[in-house]
Write a protein that holds these residues in place. Structure first.
Motif, PDB file in Angstrom:
ATOM      1  N   GLN A  80       0.831  -1.199   0.000  1.00  0.00           N
ATOM      2  CA  GLN A  80       0.000   0.000   0.000  1.00  0.00           C
ATOM      3  C   GLN A  80       0.869   1.254   0.000  1.00  0.00           C
ATOM      4  O   GLN A  80       0.609   2.217  -0.732  1.00  0.00           O
ATOM      5  CB  GLN A  80      -0.931  -0.023   1.218  1.00  0.00           C
ATOM      6  N   PHE A  81       1.932   1.227   0.807  1.00  0.00           N
ATOM      7  CA  PHE A  81       2.853   2.360   0.853  1.00  0.00           C
ATOM      8  C   PHE A  81       3.563   2.534  -0.488  1.00  0.00           C
ATOM      9  O   PHE A  81       3.655   3.648  -1.020  1.00  0.00           O
ATOM     10  CB  PHE A  81       3.880   2.146   1.969  1.00  0.00           C
ATOM     11  N   SER A  82       4.053   1.442  -1.058  1.00  0.00           N
ATOM     12  CA  SER A  82       4.769   1.523  -2.336  1.00  0.00           C
ATOM     13  C   SER A  82       3.859   2.001  -3.452  1.00  0.00           C
ATOM     14  O   SER A  82       4.263   2.797  -4.302  1.00  0.00           O
ATOM     15  CB  SER A  82       5.358   0.159  -2.699  1.00  0.00           C
ATOM     16  N   LEU A  83       2.624   1.522  -3.449  1.00  0.00           N
ATOM     17  CA  LEU A  83       1.690   1.926  -4.493  1.00  0.00           C
ATOM     18  C   LEU A  83       1.426   3.425  -4.432  1.00  0.00           C
ATOM     19  O   LEU A  83       1.372   4.111  -5.452  1.00  0.00           O
ATOM     20  CB  LEU A  83       0.380   1.153  -4.337  1.00  0.00           C
ATOM     21  N   ALA A  84       1.302   3.936  -3.200  1.00  0.00           N
ATOM     22  CA  ALA A  84       1.031   5.364  -3.028  1.00  0.00           C
ATOM     23  C   ALA A  84       2.225   6.224  -3.423  1.00  0.00           C
ATOM     24  O   ALA A  84       2.071   7.286  -4.015  1.00  0.00           O
ATOM     25  CB  ALA A  84       0.655   5.644  -1.579  1.00  0.00           C
ATOM     26  N   THR A  85       3.439   5.757  -3.098  1.00  0.00           N
ATOM     27  CA  THR A  85       4.616   6.609  -3.274  1.00  0.00           C
ATOM     28  C   THR A  85       5.340   6.412  -4.596  1.00  0.00           C
ATOM     29  O   THR A  85       5.998   7.323  -5.082  1.00  0.00           O
ATOM     30  CB  THR A  85       5.613   6.361  -2.127  1.00  0.00           C
ATOM     31  N   GLU A  86       5.216   5.227  -5.204  1.00  0.00           N
ATOM     32  CA  GLU A  86       5.974   4.962  -6.420  1.00  0.00           C
ATOM     33  C   GLU A  86       5.144   5.048  -7.690  1.00  0.00           C
ATOM     34  O   GLU A  86       5.660   5.370  -8.758  1.00  0.00           O
ATOM     35  CB  GLU A  86       6.619   3.570  -6.348  1.00  0.00           C
ATOM     36  N   TYR A  87       3.826   4.724  -7.587  1.00  0.00           N
ATOM     37  CA  TYR A  87       3.039   4.610  -8.802  1.00  0.00           C
ATOM     38  C   TYR A  87       1.858   5.574  -8.887  1.00  0.00           C
ATOM     39  O   TYR A  87       1.297   5.760  -9.952  1.00  0.00           O
ATOM     40  CB  TYR A  87       2.511   3.180  -8.949  1.00  0.00           C
ATOM     41  N   MET A  88       1.474   6.160  -7.765  1.00  0.00           N
ATOM     42  CA  MET A  88       0.295   7.015  -7.766  1.00  0.00           C
ATOM     43  C   MET A  88       0.669   8.483  -7.962  1.00  0.00           C
ATOM     44  O   MET A  88       1.586   8.972  -7.310  1.00  0.00           O
ATOM     45  CB  MET A  88      -0.480   6.877  -6.436  1.00  0.00           C
ATOM     46  N   SER A  89      -0.057   9.176  -8.833  1.00  0.00           N
ATOM     47  CA  SER A  89       0.175  10.601  -9.036  1.00  0.00           C
ATOM     48  C   SER A  89      -0.971  11.443  -8.482  1.00  0.00           C
ATOM     49  O   SER A  89      -0.805  12.631  -8.235  1.00  0.00           O
ATOM     50  CB  SER A  89       0.351  10.904 -10.534  1.00  0.00           C
ATOM     51  N   ARG A  90      -2.151  10.840  -8.313  1.00  0.00           N
ATOM     52  CA  ARG A  90      -3.303  11.595  -7.828  1.00  0.00           C
ATOM     53  C   ARG A  90      -3.297  11.619  -6.303  1.00  0.00           C
ATOM     54  O   ARG A  90      -3.212  10.583  -5.655  1.00  0.00           O
ATOM     55  CB  ARG A  90      -4.605  10.965  -8.346  1.00  0.00           C
ATOM     56  N   ASP A  91      -3.407  12.796  -5.727  1.00  0.00           N
ATOM     57  CA  ASP A  91      -3.298  12.951  -4.285  1.00  0.00           C
ATOM     58  C   ASP A  91      -4.314  12.112  -3.528  1.00  0.00           C
ATOM     59  O   ASP A  91      -4.001  11.504  -2.508  1.00  0.00           O
ATOM     60  CB  ASP A  91      -3.466  14.422  -3.893  1.00  0.00           C
ATOM     61  N   TRP A 144      -4.224   5.040  -0.093  1.00  0.00           N
ATOM     62  CA  TRP A 144      -3.327   3.915   0.146  1.00  0.00           C
ATOM     63  C   TRP A 144      -2.430   4.174   1.352  1.00  0.00           C
ATOM     64  O   TRP A 144      -2.169   3.264   2.159  1.00  0.00           O
ATOM     65  CB  TRP A 144      -2.478   3.630  -1.094  1.00  0.00           C
ATOM     66  N   LEU A 145      -1.932   5.419   1.498  1.00  0.00           N
ATOM     67  CA  LEU A 145      -1.118   5.756   2.663  1.00  0.00           C
ATOM     68  C   LEU A 145      -1.926   5.591   3.952  1.00  0.00           C
ATOM     69  O   LEU A 145      -1.405   5.119   4.970  1.00  0.00           O
ATOM     70  CB  LEU A 145      -0.602   7.190   2.557  1.00  0.00           C
ATOM     71  N   HIS A 146      -3.196   5.962   3.882  1.00  0.00           N
ATOM     72  CA  HIS A 146      -4.071   5.839   5.055  1.00  0.00           C
ATOM     73  C   HIS A 146      -4.196   4.372   5.475  1.00  0.00           C
ATOM     74  O   HIS A 146      -4.103   4.052   6.668  1.00  0.00           O
ATOM     75  CB  HIS A 146      -5.444   6.427   4.720  1.00  0.00           C
ATOM     76  N   LEU A 147      -4.390   3.498   4.497  1.00  0.00           N
ATOM     77  CA  LEU A 147      -4.512   2.070   4.813  1.00  0.00           C
ATOM     78  C   LEU A 147      -3.237   1.529   5.453  1.00  0.00           C
ATOM     79  O   LEU A 147      -3.284   0.777   6.425  1.00  0.00           O
ATOM     80  CB  LEU A 147      -4.840   1.280   3.537  1.00  0.00           C
ATOM     81  N   ARG A 188       3.781   9.303   8.148  1.00  0.00           N
ATOM     82  CA  ARG A 188       4.471  10.584   7.972  1.00  0.00           C
ATOM     83  C   ARG A 188       4.065  11.224   6.639  1.00  0.00           C
ATOM     84  O   ARG A 188       3.759  12.409   6.584  1.00  0.00           O
ATOM     85  CB  ARG A 188       5.985  10.374   8.029  1.00  0.00           C
ATOM     86  N   ARG A 189       4.040  10.428   5.583  1.00  0.00           N
ATOM     87  CA  ARG A 189       3.683  10.977   4.278  1.00  0.00           C
ATOM     88  C   ARG A 189       2.199  11.321   4.185  1.00  0.00           C
ATOM     89  O   ARG A 189       1.806  12.248   3.481  1.00  0.00           O
ATOM     90  CB  ARG A 189       4.081   9.998   3.180  1.00  0.00           C
ATOM     91  N   ARG A 190       1.377  10.551   4.897  1.00  0.00           N
ATOM     92  CA  ARG A 190      -0.046  10.890   4.943  1.00  0.00           C
ATOM     93  C   ARG A 190      -0.245  12.268   5.568  1.00  0.00           C
ATOM     94  O   ARG A 190      -1.036  13.074   5.075  1.00  0.00           O
ATOM     95  CB  ARG A 190      -0.804   9.822   5.747  1.00  0.00           C
ATOM     96  N   GLN A 191       0.498  12.526   6.649  1.00  0.00           N
ATOM     97  CA  GLN A 191       0.410  13.828   7.300  1.00  0.00           C
ATOM     98  C   GLN A 191       0.866  14.944   6.370  1.00  0.00           C
ATOM     99  O   GLN A 191       0.276  16.031   6.334  1.00  0.00           O
ATOM    100  CB  GLN A 191       1.256  13.825   8.584  1.00  0.00           C
TER     101      GLN A 191
END
Length: 359
Positions: A288-299, A305-308, A319-322
């Motif tokens: 979930q973290f990797s998907l949010a940080t490496e492949y996702m462009s939409r906030d 995903w970061l929330h999950l 930290r990145r969710r914040q």
């Protein structure tokens, strides 16, 4: 109308009949009629009974379990009997619970193991770890490999018994030699870590391979990791990919995550994203973290995903969710949190029968 659709509609109608007849005590319930006919060799009746049982009708599951238990109209199958009776008992069937209890008291190791697991997981009976250990130990002593593996886990965790790694290893070895894939995988992990056994990468690989060849997804993933990292074998990305895929296709989220990284390494972004998303949807926080940080462009999707991941204790995701939260609107955050629920809905395995009954 296709034959499959016709059978589905007839099965649904059958369930309505089952529900209706349960209110009328004069005729026997329809599943009992099916049991009698199937027990006499009626293949059509057996087919309908199986259809109803697969749709989680407790009466049909009880009837099917009893047929397998007695070998009436079907080949006697202790494992199938235990699974169907367990499923029915979990849905409140007193007849199924009585059959399991009676079989366990008569010395049937499969039903002893099942009854022990039911008490361990509070499935159809009150939770009682002491009773669970007693039944599982009885089945293990009679040579039931599943029970031997379960008893090893109980000793390793100190659950219902005092923790005893020596006893855990002894039961794992007994079950592994009897061909139990879970025990073989567990022994491989112990040899890899030197946990209550000699640290031995070669022995770990042998046990992983034995379990992987039997289709155990955890062992397939561990064997893939060994090839990816060169643990006890010559590094080989193609061999690693083969084993990761074998486990990933069975739904193992860690293997899906590992497979994604291998595809990414070789420039196949589409497959990398597909498998990373599969792992993320099955609740794997690192994915979930990797998907949010490496492949996702939409906030919004990245935040979801970061929330999950953060809710599972992933500190960097939190930290990145914040950081994202600082420049998202309140409405966007609310929508993203709602989206996070949808992203993993229906991908887990909430059915306790898979743990208790082995279905």
């Amino acid at each position: 109308m296709s034959e499959g659709l016709l059978r589905a509609r007839v099965a649904a109608a059958l369930l309505l009949v089952l529900a209706a007849t349960s209110c009328d005590r004069s005729p026997p319930p329809f599943h009992e009629t099916l049991r009698q006919r199937a027990g006499a060799g009626d293949a059509e009746a057996l087919s309908w009974l199986v259809s109803a049982a697969k749709q989680d009708h407790a009466g049909a599951q009880t009837s099917l379990g009893l047929l397998y238990l007695g070998g009436e109209g079907v080949e006697k199958d202790a494992l199938a009997a235990a699974r169907w009776l367990c499923a029915a008992a979990g849905r409140g069937s007193g007849e199924a619970l009585a059959a399991i209890t009676g079989g366990a008291e008569s010395g049937d190791p499969g039903l002893q193991n099942t009854l022990g697991l039911m008490h361990l997981h509070r499935y159809g009976v009150p939770r009682n770890t002491a009773v669970a250990v007693r039944w599982i130990d009885a089945a293990a002593t009679l040579g039931h490999p599943d029970a031997q593996y379960n008893l090893a886990l109980l000793y390793g965790e100190g659950r219902g018994v005092a923790r005893n790694d020596s006893a855990a290893v002894a039961w794992l070895k007994t079950a592994a030699r009897a061909g139990h894939p879970g025990a073989r995988n567990a022994l491989g992990l112990r040899h890899l870590d030197g946990n209550a056994v000699e640290r031995d990468a070669d022995a770990a690989i042998r046990w992983f391979r034995a379990a992987a060849d039997q289709g155990h997804p955890g062992a397939q993933n561990h064997l893939g990791q060994a090839y990816a990292l060169g643990l006890g074998v010559i590094p080989d990305d193609m061999e690693a990919m083969y084993w990761f895929r074998a486990a990933a296709e069975q739904g193992d989220p860690v293997a899906q995550y590992n497979l994604s990284f291998l595809y990414d390494r070789y420039g196949n972004t589409a497959e990398a994203v597909r498998w990373m998303r599969a792992a993320a949807e099955r609740g794997y926080a690192d994915a979930q973290f990797s998907l949010a940080t490496e492949y996702m462009s939409r906030d919004m999707h990245a935040y979801a995903w970061l929330h999950l991941a953060a809710e599972q204790g992933h500190e960097e995701a939190d930290r990145r969710r914040q950081a994202l939260w600082e420049y998202m609107t309140h409405d966007d955050v609310s929508l993203a949190e709602e989206l996070s629920t949808d992203l993993t809905r229906g991908t887990g395995d909430p059915n306790p029968e898979r743990v208790v009954c082995g279905r």
